[in-house]
Design a protein around this motif. Structure first.
Motif, mmCIF file in Angstrom:
data_model
loop_
_atom_site.group_PDB
_atom_site.id
_atom_site.type_symbol
_atom_site.label_atom_id
_atom_site.label_comp_id
_atom_site.label_asym_id
_atom_site.label_seq_id
_atom_site.Cartn_x
_atom_site.Cartn_y
_atom_site.Cartn_z
ATOM 1 N N ILE A 29 0.832 -1.208 0.000
ATOM 2 C CA ILE A 29 0.000 0.000 0.000
ATOM 3 C C ILE A 29 0.865 1.256 0.000
ATOM 4 O O ILE A 29 0.429 2.329 -0.406
ATOM 5 C CB ILE A 29 -0.955 0.011 1.225
ATOM 6 C CG1 ILE A 29 -1.925 1.189 1.174
ATOM 7 C CG2 ILE A 29 -0.170 0.013 2.518
ATOM 8 C CD1 ILE A 29 -2.823 1.232 -0.027
ATOM 9 N N ILE A 30 2.134 1.119 0.388
ATOM 10 C CA ILE A 30 3.049 2.255 0.374
ATOM 11 C C ILE A 30 3.873 2.301 -0.903
ATOM 12 O O ILE A 30 4.074 3.368 -1.496
ATOM 13 C CB ILE A 30 3.990 2.216 1.606
ATOM 14 C CG1 ILE A 30 3.180 2.392 2.897
ATOM 15 C CG2 ILE A 30 5.061 3.295 1.512
ATOM 16 C CD1 ILE A 30 4.011 2.238 4.163
ATOM 17 N N ASN A 31 4.344 1.144 -1.371
ATOM 18 C CA ASN A 31 5.324 1.162 -2.462
ATOM 19 C C ASN A 31 4.768 0.836 -3.838
ATOM 20 O O ASN A 31 5.526 0.756 -4.799
ATOM 21 C CB ASN A 31 6.492 0.219 -2.143
ATOM 22 C CG ASN A 31 6.070 -1.243 -2.065
ATOM 23 O OD1 ASN A 31 5.007 -1.630 -2.533
ATOM 24 N ND2 ASN A 31 6.913 -2.054 -1.442
ATOM 25 N N SER A 32 3.465 0.653 -3.966
ATOM 26 C CA SER A 32 2.911 0.267 -5.274
ATOM 27 C C SER A 32 2.481 1.449 -6.134
ATOM 28 O O SER A 32 2.079 1.265 -7.283
ATOM 29 C CB SER A 32 1.703 -0.663 -5.074
ATOM 30 O OG SER A 32 0.670 0.003 -4.369
ATOM 31 N N TRP A 33 2.571 2.666 -5.652
ATOM 32 C CA TRP A 33 2.074 3.821 -6.402
ATOM 33 C C TRP A 33 3.011 4.172 -7.553
ATOM 34 O O TRP A 33 4.232 4.145 -7.414
ATOM 35 C CB TRP A 33 1.862 5.010 -5.466
ATOM 36 C CG TRP A 33 0.852 4.658 -4.429
ATOM 37 C CD1 TRP A 33 1.084 4.187 -3.168
ATOM 38 C CD2 TRP A 33 -0.569 4.655 -4.600
ATOM 39 N NE1 TRP A 33 -0.098 3.909 -2.538
ATOM 40 C CE2 TRP A 33 -1.134 4.184 -3.390
ATOM 41 C CE3 TRP A 33 -1.427 5.009 -5.647
ATOM 42 C CZ2 TRP A 33 -2.508 4.063 -3.209
ATOM 43 C CZ3 TRP A 33 -2.790 4.894 -5.463
ATOM 44 C CH2 TRP A 33 -3.322 4.426 -4.262
ATOM 45 N N HIS A 34 2.425 4.495 -8.696
ATOM 46 C CA HIS A 34 3.186 4.739 -9.928
ATOM 47 C C HIS A 34 3.725 6.172 -9.911
ATOM 48 O O HIS A 34 2.991 7.128 -10.199
ATOM 49 C CB HIS A 34 2.270 4.525 -11.123
ATOM 50 C CG HIS A 34 2.941 4.698 -12.446
ATOM 51 N ND1 HIS A 34 4.105 4.041 -12.791
ATOM 52 C CD2 HIS A 34 2.611 5.442 -13.528
ATOM 53 C CE1 HIS A 34 4.459 4.371 -14.009
ATOM 54 N NE2 HIS A 34 3.579 5.230 -14.480
ATOM 55 N N LEU A 35 5.005 6.306 -9.579
ATOM 56 C CA LEU A 35 5.601 7.629 -9.394
ATOM 57 C C LEU A 35 6.601 8.001 -10.482
ATOM 58 O O LEU A 35 7.117 9.117 -10.484
ATOM 59 C CB LEU A 35 6.310 7.692 -8.030
ATOM 60 C CG LEU A 35 5.440 7.412 -6.795
ATOM 61 C CD1 LEU A 35 6.303 7.429 -5.541
ATOM 62 C CD2 LEU A 35 4.324 8.439 -6.683
ATOM 63 N N GLU A 36 6.864 7.099 -11.416
ATOM 64 C CA GLU A 36 7.925 7.341 -12.392
ATOM 65 C C GLU A 36 7.679 8.578 -13.241
ATOM 66 O O GLU A 36 8.618 9.232 -13.679
ATOM 67 C CB GLU A 36 8.095 6.125 -13.294
ATOM 68 C CG GLU A 36 8.690 4.912 -12.597
ATOM 69 C CD GLU A 36 8.891 3.760 -13.539
ATOM 70 O OE1 GLU A 36 8.772 3.976 -14.765
ATOM 71 O OE2 GLU A 36 9.174 2.646 -13.076
ATOM 72 N N LYS A 37 6.421 8.898 -13.487
ATOM 73 C CA LYS A 37 6.110 10.040 -14.341
ATOM 74 C C LYS A 37 5.465 11.186 -13.554
ATOM 75 O O LYS A 37 4.785 12.037 -14.130
ATOM 76 C CB LYS A 37 5.210 9.592 -15.493
ATOM 77 C CG LYS A 37 5.877 8.594 -16.426
ATOM 78 C CD LYS A 37 4.968 8.210 -17.576
ATOM 79 C CE LYS A 37 5.643 7.224 -18.514
ATOM 80 N NZ LYS A 37 6.808 7.823 -19.216
ATOM 81 N N ALA A 38 5.696 11.205 -12.254
ATOM 82 C CA ALA A 38 5.090 12.234 -11.417
ATOM 83 C C ALA A 38 5.621 13.627 -11.717
ATOM 84 O O ALA A 38 5.015 14.628 -11.335
ATOM 85 C CB ALA A 38 5.312 11.909 -9.935
ATOM 86 N N GLY A 39 6.762 13.714 -12.413
ATOM 87 C CA GLY A 39 7.331 15.010 -12.762
ATOM 88 C C GLY A 39 6.965 15.489 -14.143
ATOM 89 O O GLY A 39 7.524 16.476 -14.639
ATOM 90 N N SER A 40 6.012 14.823 -14.800
ATOM 91 C CA SER A 40 5.576 15.230 -16.138
ATOM 92 C C SER A 40 4.244 15.957 -16.062
ATOM 93 O O SER A 40 3.387 15.638 -15.228
ATOM 94 C CB SER A 40 5.411 14.003 -17.046
ATOM 95 O OG SER A 40 6.649 13.399 -17.301
ATOM 96 N N TYR A 41 4.053 16.910 -16.947
ATOM 97 C CA TYR A 41 2.764 17.583 -17.032
ATOM 98 C C TYR A 41 1.701 16.627 -17.571
ATOM 99 O O TYR A 41 1.976 15.768 -18.427
ATOM 100 C CB TYR A 41 2.833 18.780 -17.987
ATOM 101 C CG TYR A 41 3.627 19.964 -17.512
ATOM 102 C CD1 TYR A 41 3.835 20.224 -16.159
ATOM 103 C CD2 TYR A 41 4.176 20.863 -18.436
ATOM 104 C CE1 TYR A 41 4.553 21.324 -15.747
ATOM 105 C CE2 TYR A 41 4.898 21.972 -18.030
ATOM 106 C CZ TYR A 41 5.093 22.202 -16.678
ATOM 107 O OH TYR A 41 5.805 23.299 -16.278
#
Length: 546
Positions: A29-41
């Motif tokens: 529940i902590i580590n499954s979030w998709h963050l790879e593109k969190a810095g893209s518009y």
């Protein structure tokens, strides 16, 4: 992608300094979030013409800002006048809860959306920043293998979040025959034409999924291929072309979302034996089929919609199968009320018999006595679209939802979340604020430090790929000594994408001089920084005109 020549002295060795703080968490529940593109518009194609131009010419026509008033078509609402970062923008946790911040906008290019199969009538709205703040429980110990469902009715709005931060909506589109609330319209069947290639659209401006999130699954490596040259022309079931195609890779699906009862949702593939992680991985089979007279189901086409399915009666105590108000419209295979128009057009296999075996269908949960899986005898997912099983993230077992599809990837009822939750729907919810001390895993793209992804050499060219943020203002500095006052400042530039590519085309020579480089972010372009306190984002309804 930002590309920039590095006109520094030619060197034999390139040494780079950067800080990368990484914590490995054992809790999915902590580590499954998709963050790879969190810095893209977040970006959309406003029309099929825009998508076609970008895919055929390479000219970028997708936009990071949009205004419904400027669109030469039907959109009535939905504007994003400042760029906004896509997807999940915060993960934090306390002893009891995990908190997720999300803009509710896809990390892939979204859209375009239309109201008709021919894509000549534009959908009435564009998406916008939902500023979602959602709270999930960390403790799922209440869900033992023998847990008995509370049968809570799922919401017509947000029923959890996919791991890209986009809300999960249930199988209904919020409308019913004669507004009686008895024969409820199936969202995929009635609104699938309005979905984009990712199987998403919006209710007003609230972007969401009802069914198989193809683009997200592709980004997660879950048996979905993407062909960037294919223009989306509509659902394959409607004769259209889709750049996302199902291609089973023999691997167990990853977690693709978390539901409001706190349970994980997986893609469509799991272990054949629910208790054996060494068993064959295959597509999970829905517990539902059409009420077409097969397998002892009630034949709606012959008899009419005058009898509700048993699952509806079991899960909705306020109605009975003989209630006169259960009468619905006759099946019309050429018009509005084709078989599949309503969620009550489906029967639960647990109430039916198998034609091939002549005995009751069974939930496949004990291979030691049931033998090998046979789709003509068994099914995997119960009436809530869950099963108890081991998974890569839960080797000791968990109740889990699975997105339901046919072999070719076409969504199949009950899609993601059915009419009822399996678990306790009070365990998770949208909240207005985090009112306790938390440990922050990730908080906002603006706080994301640039990280070096890779260094490669090809003849005389050295290429550096940095993971930064789109709209960040950067400077590449160099030094031969690493002394604090001996850094030469480079020219500032604004990153046009999250991936920042820098390369040096000067000739390499064989000497021992070393040059150190550092990428420094000196600022950030203006963007939509709305506070994440919306209470969960997304209102009732499954899409369609506001």
């Amino acid at each position: 992608m930002t590309m920039m020549n590095l006109n520094f002295l030619p060197v034999t060795k390139y040494i780079f300094t950067f800080a990368l703080v990484c914590q490995v968490f054992g809790e999915p529940i902590i580590n499954s979030w998709h963050l790879e593109k969190a810095g893209s518009y977040a970006r959309i194609w406003q029309s099929i013409e825009d998508e076609t131009t970008e895919k055929t010419t390479g000219v970028i026509t997708s936009v990071s800002t949009w205004d419904a008033d400027d669109f030469e078509g039907r959109p009535l609402i939905g504007s994003q006048t400042s760029p906004v970062y896509a997807g999940v923008q915060g993960v934090s946790y306390s002893d009891d809860y995990v908190y997720i911040k999300s803009t509710g906008l896809g990390t892939h290019t979204m859209g375009p959306w239309y109201d008709n199969t021919d894509k000549t009538e534009a959908f009435p709205s564009f998406p916008a920043n939902a500023a979602i703040l959602y709270q999930f429980p960390r403790d799922l110990s209440v869900y033992s293998e023998n847990y008995v469902s509370s049968m809570d009715t799922s919401s017509l709005g947000t029923n959890g979040l996919m791991v890209d931060g986009i809300p999960i909506f249930n199988s209904s589109d919020g409308a019913s025959y004669d507004d009686a609330g008895v024969w409820n319209q199936d969202a995929f069947f009635n609104e699938g034409t309005t979905f984009d290639s990712a199987n998403a659209h919006q209710a007003a401006t609230a972007h969401h999924y009802h069914a198989n999130p193809a683009a997200l699954r592709h980004q997660l490596g879950d048996s979905v291929d993407y062909d960037s040259s294919v223009v989306f022309t509509g659902l394959v079931t409607n004769g259209g072309n889709n750049p996302y195609t199902e291609n089973f890779n023999s691997e167990h699906s990853p977690i693709i979302g978390w539901v409001t009862d706190g349970l994980p949702m997986y893609g469509p593939y799991g272990y054949s034996d629910p208790k054996d992680s060494t068993s064959t991985v295959r597509r999970m089979i829905s517990g539902y089929q059409m009420r077409d007279g097969s397998n002892g189901s009630y034949d709606l086409e012959t008899n009419g919609r005058d009898l509700l399915p048993q699952w509806s009666v079991d899960l909705t105590p306020s109605i009975t199968s003989t209630n006169p108000t259960s009468d619905g419209p006759a099946v019309d295979e050429t018009g509005q009320y084709r078989l599949g128009s309503f969620i009550e057009d489906y029967a639960y296999k647990g109430d039916l018999v198998s034609d091939s075996a002549g005995v009751a269908f069974e939930l496949y949960n004990d291979p030691s006595s049931q033998g090998d899986f046979d789709e003509d005898k068994y099914f995997d997912l119960n009436q809530f679209n869950v099963r108890y099983c081991v998974t890569p993230e839960f080797p000791n077992g968990t109740w889990a939802y699975f997105t339901s599809i046919l072999t070719d990837g076409t969504p199949f009822y009950p899609y993601n979340v059915a009419n009822n939750y399996f678990g306790d729907s009070s365990l998770a919810s949208g909240v207005t604020a985090i009112e306790e001390d938390v440990t922050i895993v990730f908080d906002l793209a603006e706080n994301k430090s640039p990280e070096l992804d890779s260094i490669s050499t090809d003849n005389d060219e050295v290429t550096l790929v940095w993971d930064g943020i789109e709209g960040g203002i950067y400077r590449l500095d160099s030094s031969t000594t690493l002394e604090a006052d001996q850094w030469s400042e480079g020219t500032e530039f604004t990153a046009a994408a999250q991936e920042i590519v820098l390369f040096d085309e000067t000739s390499l020579i064989n000497d021992e001089e070393k040059t150190f480089y550092r990428l420094v972010r000196t600022g950030i372009s203006d963007y939509d920084d709305s506070e994440f306190s919306s209470g969960g984002g997304g209102g009732p309804g499954g899409g369609g005109p506001p």
